[in-house]
Design a protein around this motif. Structure first.
Motif, PDB file in Angstrom:
ATOM      1  N   ASP A  19       0.512  -0.774  -0.299  1.00 42.28           N
ATOM      2  CA  ASP A  19      -0.036  -0.192   0.008  1.00 42.28           C
ATOM      3  C   ASP A  19       1.222   1.366   0.266  1.00 42.28           C
ATOM      4  O   ASP A  19       1.323   1.994   0.962  1.00 42.28           O
ATOM      5  N   TYR A  20       1.028   2.429  -1.147  1.00 42.61           N
ATOM      6  CA  TYR A  20       1.545   3.182  -1.286  1.00 42.61           C
ATOM      7  C   TYR A  20       1.381   3.865  -0.205  1.00 42.61           C
ATOM      8  O   TYR A  20       1.599   5.611  -0.873  1.00 42.61           O
ATOM      9  N   SER A  21       0.483   4.510  -0.112  1.00 45.87           N
ATOM     10  CA  SER A  21      -0.237   5.510   0.926  1.00 45.87           C
ATOM     11  C   SER A  21       0.570   4.972   2.474  1.00 45.87           C
ATOM     12  O   SER A  21      -0.034   5.988   3.460  1.00 45.87           O
ATOM     13  N   SER A  22       0.442   4.112   2.571  1.00 42.84           N
ATOM     14  CA  SER A  22       1.418   3.499   3.572  1.00 42.84           C
ATOM     15  C   SER A  22       1.986   4.557   4.440  1.00 42.84           C
ATOM     16  O   SER A  22       3.229   4.625   3.924  1.00 42.84           O
ATOM     17  N   GLU A  69       0.246  15.305   4.865  1.00 42.87           N
ATOM     18  CA  GLU A  69       0.758  13.693   5.448  1.00 42.87           C
ATOM     19  C   GLU A  69       2.082  13.721   4.775  1.00 42.87           C
ATOM     20  O   GLU A  69       2.703  12.141   4.796  1.00 42.87           O
ATOM     21  N   LEU A  70       2.814  14.301   3.677  1.00 42.95           N
ATOM     22  CA  LEU A  70       4.204  14.065   3.561  1.00 42.95           C
ATOM     23  C   LEU A  70       4.491  15.391   3.781  1.00 42.95           C
ATOM     24  O   LEU A  70       4.877  15.791   4.150  1.00 42.95           O
ATOM     25  N   ARG A 148      -5.445   4.090  -8.197  1.00 47.59           N
ATOM     26  CA  ARG A 148      -4.536   5.165  -7.546  1.00 47.59           C
ATOM     27  C   ARG A 148      -4.784   5.741  -5.992  1.00 47.59           C
ATOM     28  O   ARG A 148      -5.882   6.365  -6.191  1.00 47.59           O
ATOM     29  N   LEU A 149      -4.033   5.171  -5.316  1.00 48.05           N
ATOM     30  CA  LEU A 149      -4.865   5.875  -3.584  1.00 48.05           C
ATOM     31  C   LEU A 149      -4.598   6.864  -3.490  1.00 48.05           C
ATOM     32  O   LEU A 149      -3.556   7.600  -3.740  1.00 48.05           O
ATOM     33  N   PRO A 150      -5.775   7.534  -2.692  1.00 51.52           N
ATOM     34  CA  PRO A 150      -5.781   9.190  -2.817  1.00 51.52           C
ATOM     35  C   PRO A 150      -4.255   9.339  -1.359  1.00 51.52           C
ATOM     36  O   PRO A 150      -4.299   8.334  -0.601  1.00 51.52           O
ATOM     37  N   LYS A 151      -3.478  10.184  -1.033  1.00 47.77           N
ATOM     38  CA  LYS A 151      -3.047  10.223  -0.360  1.00 47.77           C
ATOM     39  C   LYS A 151      -1.587   9.400  -0.251  1.00 47.77           C
ATOM     40  O   LYS A 151      -0.782   9.004   0.502  1.00 47.77           O
ATOM     41  N   SER A 152      -1.014   8.960  -1.274  1.00 45.79           N
ATOM     42  CA  SER A 152       0.059   8.112  -1.481  1.00 45.79           C
ATOM     43  C   SER A 152       1.771   7.914  -2.845  1.00 45.79           C
ATOM     44  O   SER A 152       0.578  10.275  -2.976  1.00 45.79           O
TER      45      SER A 152
END
Length: 227
Positions: A19-22, A69-70, A148-152
């Motif tokens: 999960d690339y939003s992890s 988050e980034l 495309r996951l959000p916040k990822s």
């Protein structure tokens, strides 16, 4: 090496189902289309940004202002690419236990940090691997359709590239430059990018040092097509 539409393409080293939003630290590299050196020049071991390079840097830094988050750790803009270490940190998610997760679920990541652009960070199926090892089912996603996951990571890079295309096009218009404008058929950056999940402090320090020293190694850089 696999073929797609009769063209050879580099296979993805992306961690399968991750999960690339992890919450994690990610080493990312984005390269200009055709490796064109339009972001600046290396002068006595330091980068001297072009006007387009300054636009890219401005939009890059703005990405971290608008995404809570980034977080940006290290970065360098080179004549035809960007290296960066970015962190995703969603409040309340706790520790990733990333090293244990990678060990227990297999590792598709490259062991080194040689830079080659790979496939987009999108999920080819309906499950994602969470940092605690739990596999989450994505019920609303159609099979075999990229997600495309959000916040990822992929969401961040897609937004950044889109903003750069818009600003560069404005720059072309403003200065009446006789060069093609950028769009979905004429990308400023390559559509793909390299990503690598950083597993421990030693790896972080090694990659951070590589980023910091990158301008001094430009003559031998594999992305330097002029060497």
């Amino acid at each position: 090496m696999d073929k797609y539409k009769n063209k050879y393409k580099i296979g993805s080293h992306r961690l399968r189902n991750w999960d690339y939003s992890s919450n994690a630290l990610y080493f990312l590299t984005i390269v200009t289309q055709n490796r064109e050196c339009i972001l600046g020049d290396i002068v006595t071991g330091q980068i001297k940004l072009s006007e387009m390079g300054k636009i890219v840097e401005n939009e890059f830094l703005k990405s971290f202002e608008i995404r809570n988050e980034l977080f940006l750790n290290e970065y360098i803009i080179m004549p035809n690419h960007l290296h960066m270490i970015v962190e995703i940190c969603h409040p309340g998610n706790g520790s990733n236990s990333l090293i244990d997760t990678v060990k227990s679920h297999g590792n598709n990541e490259p062991h080194g940090y040689d830079v080659e652009p790979h496939g987009r960070a999108v999920l080819p199926n309906r499950t994602v691997l969470q940092p605690n090892g739990v596999v989450q089912q994505l019920q609303s996603i159609k099979p075999n359709r990229p997600v495309r996951l959000p916040k990822s990571i992929s969401s961040f890079i897609a937004g950044f590239k889109s903003a750069v295309n818009t600003k560069i096009d404005d720059f072309i218009d403003e200065h009446h430059l006789s060069i093609p404008k950028y769009n979905k058929q004429n990308h400023f950056f390559q559509p793909n990018y390299h990503d690598h999940i950083i597993r421990n402090d030693f790896e972080y320090q090694r990659i951070a040092d590589y980023i910091i020293r990158n301008p001094t190694m430009w003559e031998n850089d594999k992305l330097n097509h002029k060497k």
